[in-house]
Design a protein around this motif. Structure first.
Motif, PDB file in Angstrom:
ATOM      1  N   SER A  53       0.801  -1.159   0.095  1.00 55.56           N
ATOM      2  CA  SER A  53      -0.237  -0.382  -0.119  1.00 55.56           C
ATOM      3  C   SER A  53       0.756   1.083  -0.307  1.00 55.56           C
ATOM      4  CB  SER A  53      -0.907  -0.019   1.457  1.00 55.56           C
ATOM      5  OG  SER A  53      -1.078   1.088   1.506  1.00 55.56           O
ATOM      6  N   GLY A  54       0.512   2.525  -0.916  1.00 57.58           N
ATOM      7  CA  GLY A  54       1.308   3.236  -1.182  1.00 57.58           C
ATOM      8  C   GLY A  54       0.227   4.592   0.570  1.00 57.58           C
ATOM      9  N   ASP A  55       0.343   3.914   1.184  1.00 51.37           N
ATOM     10  CA  ASP A  55      -0.326   5.131   2.837  1.00 51.37           C
ATOM     11  C   ASP A  55      -0.302   6.077   2.923  1.00 51.37           C
ATOM     12  OD1 ASP A  55      -2.504   5.377   3.798  1.00 51.37           O
ATOM     13  OD2 ASP A  55      -2.332   3.687   5.157  1.00 51.37           O
ATOM     14  N   PHE A  56       0.337   6.654   1.874  1.00 47.77           N
ATOM     15  CA  PHE A  56       0.907   7.761   1.780  1.00 47.77           C
ATOM     16  C   PHE A  56       0.055   9.526   1.669  1.00 47.77           C
ATOM     17  CE2 PHE A  56       2.777  10.204  -1.366  1.00 47.77           C
ATOM     18  CZ  PHE A  56       3.283   8.542  -2.497  1.00 47.77           C
ATOM     19  N   THR A  57      -0.142  10.845   2.251  1.00 47.60           N
ATOM     20  CA  THR A  57      -0.508  11.459   1.811  1.00 47.60           C
ATOM     21  C   THR A  57       0.197  12.966   2.581  1.00 47.60           C
ATOM     22  OG1 THR A  57      -2.492  10.749   1.726  1.00 47.60           O
ATOM     23  CG2 THR A  57      -2.775  13.060   2.084  1.00 47.60           C
ATOM     24  N   PHE A  58       0.345  13.914   1.212  1.00 51.49           N
ATOM     25  CA  PHE A  58       0.815  15.224   1.999  1.00 51.49           C
ATOM     26  C   PHE A  58      -0.799  16.619   2.630  1.00 51.49           C
ATOM     27  CE2 PHE A  58       3.740  12.955   0.320  1.00 51.49           C
ATOM     28  CZ  PHE A  58       5.428  13.440   0.783  1.00 51.49           C
ATOM     29  N   TYR A  59      -0.308  16.797   3.560  1.00 52.44           N
ATOM     30  CA  TYR A  59      -0.554  18.631   3.545  1.00 52.44           C
ATOM     31  C   TYR A  59      -0.083  19.375   4.334  1.00 52.44           C
ATOM     32  CZ  TYR A  59      -5.192  15.909   6.284  1.00 52.44           C
ATOM     33  OH  TYR A  59      -5.970  14.794   6.243  1.00 52.44           O
ATOM     34  N   ARG A  60      -0.341  20.551   4.076  1.00 52.39           N
ATOM     35  CA  ARG A  60       0.429  21.872   4.315  1.00 52.39           C
ATOM     36  C   ARG A  60      -0.465  22.449   6.167  1.00 52.39           C
ATOM     37  NH1 ARG A  60       4.444  23.818   2.109  1.00 52.39           N
ATOM     38  NH2 ARG A  60       3.506  23.530  -0.017  1.00 52.39           N
ATOM     39  N   ALA A  61       0.148  23.197   6.807  1.00 54.10           N
ATOM     40  CA  ALA A  61       0.000  23.638   7.825  1.00 54.10           C
ATOM     41  C   ALA A  61      -0.218  25.087   7.281  1.00 54.10           C
ATOM     42  CB  ALA A  61       0.801  23.542   8.842  1.00 54.10           C
ATOM     43  N   TYR A  62      -0.857  25.663   8.178  1.00 59.08           N
ATOM     44  CA  TYR A  62      -1.193  27.572   7.821  1.00 59.08           C
ATOM     45  C   TYR A  62      -1.357  28.156   9.331  1.00 59.08           C
ATOM     46  CZ  TYR A  62      -1.323  26.753   2.100  1.00 59.08           C
ATOM     47  OH  TYR A  62      -0.858  26.729   0.730  1.00 59.08           O
ATOM     48  N   VAL A  63      -1.093  28.940   9.019  1.00 59.93           N
ATOM     49  CA  VAL A  63      -1.011  29.805  10.444  1.00 59.93           C
ATOM     50  C   VAL A  63      -1.493  31.645   9.499  1.00 59.93           C
ATOM     51  CG1 VAL A  63       0.038  29.087  12.010  1.00 59.93           C
ATOM     52  CG2 VAL A  63       1.249  30.230  10.768  1.00 59.93           C
ATOM     53  N   GLY A  64      -2.397  31.860  10.335  1.00 59.06           N
ATOM     54  CA  GLY A  64      -2.403  33.614  10.169  1.00 59.06           C
ATOM     55  C   GLY A  64      -1.252  34.355   9.790  1.00 59.06           C
TER      56      GLY A  64
END
Lengths: 706, 706
Positions: A193-204
């Motif tokens: 399984s290619g069980d990976f995903t990318f998020y990005r954290a954003y702030v004000g």
């Protein structure tokens, strides 16, 4: 599952496994590099760039991917790849990235008012002190705080986490890669399984956490992990950091015996009986079948896991081993200072534990009457909420505070899709029959008051309740949710009346339970002190049971010999994807993947030993639920993979870590890089992580300067 | 699967595998040592002492063990161990030990009258010549003779076998050892089964075969095998001799394609549909469920095997490979003498094969209407028997000769336990619906005459037939079996009338089939000559497809890598018995076995490398159904095990031998010796075979002189 602060104390063992850094550098979870390891609330993730890029499991991001899917573009099927930051989409208002920045021992503060108390009073004093500490900590906006208990009441820590609320989806492979094998392969090494995903954290713009806004900017983490570009092989050092949920490894021998001799066998038996009851009640009724499909799947999963845990604990002789350890500790104890006081507490704790055995059947059945029903549970929640709403929020029972009301509303709505009266009646009939078979002193008078004391009364009561209640109507449930407490209490709906009666039992049983919990919170530290002290006398360190705090495990890439004559290699390859491919989900590898495999288009991510592209790998690292998405690192702390599953033989590891059988399953960072280089290209992310764009083992020539 | 006569021609390959003898010594199957390998009719066995002691699989002796069981002493459960020859019990009147003593090429005699003929006439001429040769051979009492066809009509051999009819049970372990794992482990390496049993062959005082009599004496075979006392390890040479039933490896590319693209997928689909029909028809009817349990098990088994064969042939790219081989042969052919005539026959054979495709759906459905019913099949058998009884026995259709009547009677009786009208109607309704969906030119007029041309007519006809027939009554079926042919033909029972009509179709289809079979018998030898000639031009020898004649396979003890990252060791150990033991059949290892394992009481049979007792082993030897019980021998011809199973990945080997996946599973002779030395002791048999009595690696000190 070591606390980071314990790592310097086990330096020798870490070096023995092959660690090349200084354990002291890992010992503060609120500072780099450990602060690169973040919680998503339930899953673990890590920063992998200075611009707030986060990597976690595909299955941890499933909700966010689903949320952004449209009939025209199903991201579950197609995957997602934001070409620029502007194309990144919100992971939803509930998505969180939690960055721990404080971890402080506050034992004295928590126990100050509990000392001298017992039972429920001890429990309530600890709870009140914890709530106060959390409230004080959360007074500063942008933080989520919690008090955690180490070694069962021995030590308490205050944890503060920066609560990033603008989380965006950056890159996800198609589901057919991200969860290749899905439920069929779940727990079943070898996986692919290619069980990976990318998020990005954003702030004000001010750098503080803020709700989603186009004006927000990427979060600049203090630490991020570097992705390794080196090969992996059996025997290589590996370590993993994450937020494992809960383990029970420091329970007493009596609790081990209860788990193996009663809890798990009775769970297997009860789940089987409930499954049979649901299947009988839905036979020939396709609509009811659909409504109960999720509950049936959950019952089967609980049954399977209970059986797996039981098999594993028996195979590992867990009860006998804990008895031996405990006997050794008790034999060693008298040589210690305070031995008599410690022994007295240990014996008292054993009595409390034994006392729970007398009502375990009753407690199990009463719990299931709520857990396995929709309408009855809803009615009881409405009654309970009416009760709790009469208190200041801070004093309400956990689960019935203001923050919980949205969740309760969602559950009351969901019942509409998951309820059929004949099935709920069948479930209750099964549970009530078992309740009637209990000894008289275990039976709950309120259950008898509502459902009678024999089968005919129960059948008549169920018929009367379910043919006349208005709660099957979603609008009525929501009306009662919105109604003032006195109005709820005054409801004459028969199911609301039944719930009001049963609530008296629930409150009484809860009180008994909290009294017991308070006593154990007071007494168990003696047991823990005995076990820790005895271990230390033999040169062994002891980590606390998992409690959703950051833990580190070290070990090696290791094969598995699960049964006589069966051996599993620790690395899987893309050839396995082709072997499993049937064209039917969950084994429907997408054409671009199959084409790239057929072309043997592996570039620099090819495994030099195997001559092909690896997919997943196996280590002997220590994990449990909550470790999904945990970064797996090499001897120099570079990211080599993401934890996403464990093997079937390890289901019992929440109680006992057996080195012969316990393995953790990871997606190989080389597979992630290959997918992003050759299959669903994301050169912008490879570049951001400082990785070669084309799989070649060199830095990218071009740069987009973002 | 080499003919013994071919072994000298492959001497180099055998020596390459590690064979240490002279292949010429193995080349005559009617002389020692090959004559030690005997057929039991369906299973293989071998002599292991000069006193007629025979060893075979436990599962091959199951009927004999059951026959001798009593309510007081269930030999299936308890096993059997005759202390002396006088205690040996008859394996039953049907048990046979067949010792081949003649193997003679008679191609000219068989084909003499066929030459110049075509189609059905060619078929009938070959059949008549074969029957005559068998009758002449069997004129001498005590022999069973047969004519076998090598390379599909290319060569014919007459085989004569001494037919020993007094076979006695000598030693059998309990079923919980002999078939440990049973249906669950069937085809599933790693296995842990002690699948062995001993018989003894007896003959009359004159040395000739005779029916069971207390006066009979042990048969003195010309050859017997010596049991090895040496250890085994991966890579060791192994060979196996036996009577494999049937393979299809020399079929044409068009036949491979038909098998993979139509036969197997349609079988999977049809078996699934019939299973669903039976399940619907038996739902809620426990009695009907019991009556059809065996048929359901058989349907499931057929379905599972078809799916396994399909998966395997696809995995091995069997169709593409045969197309490549065939194209290479056709490209080479023009350089050969007679090329044009051979090519003409090959093309004509291809046309015959293609012609069968036009009616394959029809033939499949018509076959299943008989194979999957009880009463309809019975009625058709009664009508056919009435027809055949009008002919001299030798001219009757195979299956309807005098020798077959007892079997037909048994089947007519058995229907009583295996029939429920609603279920048979449901099966027929399913098959008839499919028949109606065929193109008009494929539909069978007689089926339409009986069941009509639409769903309503079929339902009405089934209702009428099954509500009025008297054939559900066993007495009525047996009355018709005993009745004179004219009386049978005159029966007005509606199902007998339907069978009479359908028989016309059966005879017509049979005639088409035999005409096609005759043509292929005439034409296929050209294809075989092409394939053999082309192989020879490349230095490869070609063995004929299996046909229940004695064959030899050579190879090695070899591990298996069935899937990515999965590896199976080639030797299993008693630890695996303990791991699998649940206490519930088929994993209910008996206490004496578990005790001996716990004591690690292995003696000289312990494996020196593994340090424990082995149970089964895996080789790359070539086997198929009929090889059960085949002796497995080492490089010097000593017995090292008995073949009893193969791995799941090898299910497709009847069409294609794929060296990556094809393995055979054997019981290790050391496990047999250990069971007989330490678990269920039989010192008298160890002594008779010249083996150490106590597992120690030395000859027995005492001797009982028998």
């Amino acid at each position: 599952m070591w606390l980071p602060s314990q790592l310097p104390g086990i330096e020798e063992a870490m070096r023995g496994s092959g660690f090349q850094g200084d354990p002291k550098d890992l010992s503060d979870l609120s500072r780099p590099p450990m602060s690169a390891v973040v919680s998503l609330g339930g899953c673990t993730a890590s920063f992998v760039s200075p611009q707030g890029l986060v990597v976690t499991n595909h299955h941890c991001a499933h909700g966010a991917i689903q949320l952004n899917s449209t009939p025209e573009n199903n991201l579950i099927v197609n995957g997602f790849n934001a070409a620029t930051m502007a194309d990144e989409v919100s992971a939803g208002p509930g998505a969180r990235v939690l960055v721990t920045d404080r971890f402080e021992r506050i034992t004295e503060r928590i126990l100050a008012r509990a000392r001298g108390k017992t039972g429920r009073a001890y429990h309530d004093a600890v709870e009140a002190a914890s709530k106060a500490a959390v409230a004080e900590c959360e007074a500063e906006p942008g933080y989520r705080c919690s008090v955690v208990d180490m070694y069962y009441g021995t030590d308490f820590h205050l944890i503060r986490q920066l609560e990033i609320r603008d989380v965006r989806l950056v890159y996800a492979p198609p589901d057919a890669i991200g969860s290749y094998g899905d439920e069929i392969d779940n727990f079943m090494w070898p996986r692919h399984s290619g069980d990976f995903t990318f998020y990005r954290a954003y702030v004000g713009p001010d750098g503080r956490p803020a709700a989603y806004s186009p004006d927000n900017v990427p979060f600049r983490p203090a630490a991020w992990l570097t992705v390794s570009t080196e090969p992996l092989a059996e025997g290589d050092f590996a370590m993993l950091a994450g937020y494992p949920g809960r383990t029970f490894r420091h329970r007493t021998a009596a609790e081990f015996a209860d788990q193996v001799e009663w809890q798990l066998p009775s769970r297997v038996e009860l789940m089987s009986a409930l499954l049979a009851a649901v299947e009988r009640a839905t036979a020939g009724d396709a609509d009811a079948g659909v409504r109960y499909a999720a509950q049936v799947a959950s019952l089967k999963n609980t049954l399977k896991r209970a059986q797996g845990e039981l098999d594993g604990l028996r195979r590992s002789h867990a009860v006998a081993e804990r008895r031996t350890q405990e006997a050794a500790m008790l034999a060693w104890l008298p040589s210690q200072p305070d031995a008599a006081a410690i022994r007295a507490d240990i014996d008292a704790a054993a009595e409390v534990i034994a006392s729970a055995r007398g009502t375990r059947e009753r407690d199990q059945l009463f719990g299931l009457m709520q857990a396995q029903t929709q309408l009855l549970r809803g009615a009881m929640q409405l009654q309970r909420l009416a009760l709790e709403r009469g208190k200041p929020d801070a004093e309400r029972e956990a689960g019935y505070q203001l923050r919980d009301e949205a969740r309760i509303e969602a559950a009351l709505r969901q019942a509409q899709r998951r309820y059929a009266p004949a099935v709920e009646r069948a479930i209750l009939a099964e549970l009530l029959a078992r309740h009637r078979a209990l000894p008289a002193d275990q039976r709950v008078p309120e259950i008898e008051a509502v459902f009678g004391a024999d089968a005919a009364s129960a059948a008549a009561a169920l018929e009367a309740l379910y043919s006349t209640t208005a709660l099957a109507d979603e609008a009525e449930r929501l009306r009662l949710l919105a109604a003032a407490p006195p109005e709820v209490r005054a409801s004459t709906d028969p199911l609301m009346r039944a719930a009001a009666t049963l609530q008296q039992a629930a409150l009484r049983l809860e009180d008994e339970d909290k009294a017991r919990a308070g006593e154990l919170l007071r007494l168990r530290p003696a047991y823990m002190r005995g076990m820790i002290g005895h271990a230390r006398s033999e040169g062994r360190a002891v980590y606390p049971d998992a409690n959703s705090t950051l833990r580190v495990s070290h070990g090696r890439i290791e094969s598995l010999q699960p049964r006589d004559a069966v051996s599993y290699a620790p690395l899987t390859t893309v050839e396995g994807i082709v072997e499993k491919h049937t064209g039917v989900a969950p084994f429907d590898a997408p054409a671009p993947l199959l084409d790239a495999i057929a072309r043997r288009d592996f570039g620099a991510t090819v495994d030099p030993g195997l001559g092909t592209q690896t997919v997943n790998f196996l280590t002997n690292l220590d994990t449990t639920g909550g470790n999904s998405g945990s970064p797996v690192m090499d001897a120099r702390g570079r990211l080599i993979g993401l934890n996403f599953d464990s093997n079937w033989e390890a289901v019992s590891a929440s109680w006992k870590f057996d080195p012969r059988y316990k393995r953790a399953i990871h997606v190989d960072a080389r597979y992630m890089r290959w997918i992003m280089a050759r299959v669903y290209p994301a050169p912008q992310l490879l570049h951001e992580m400082g990785l070669p764009l084309d799989g070649a083992d060199r830095a990218p020539a071009e740069a987009d300067g973002r």
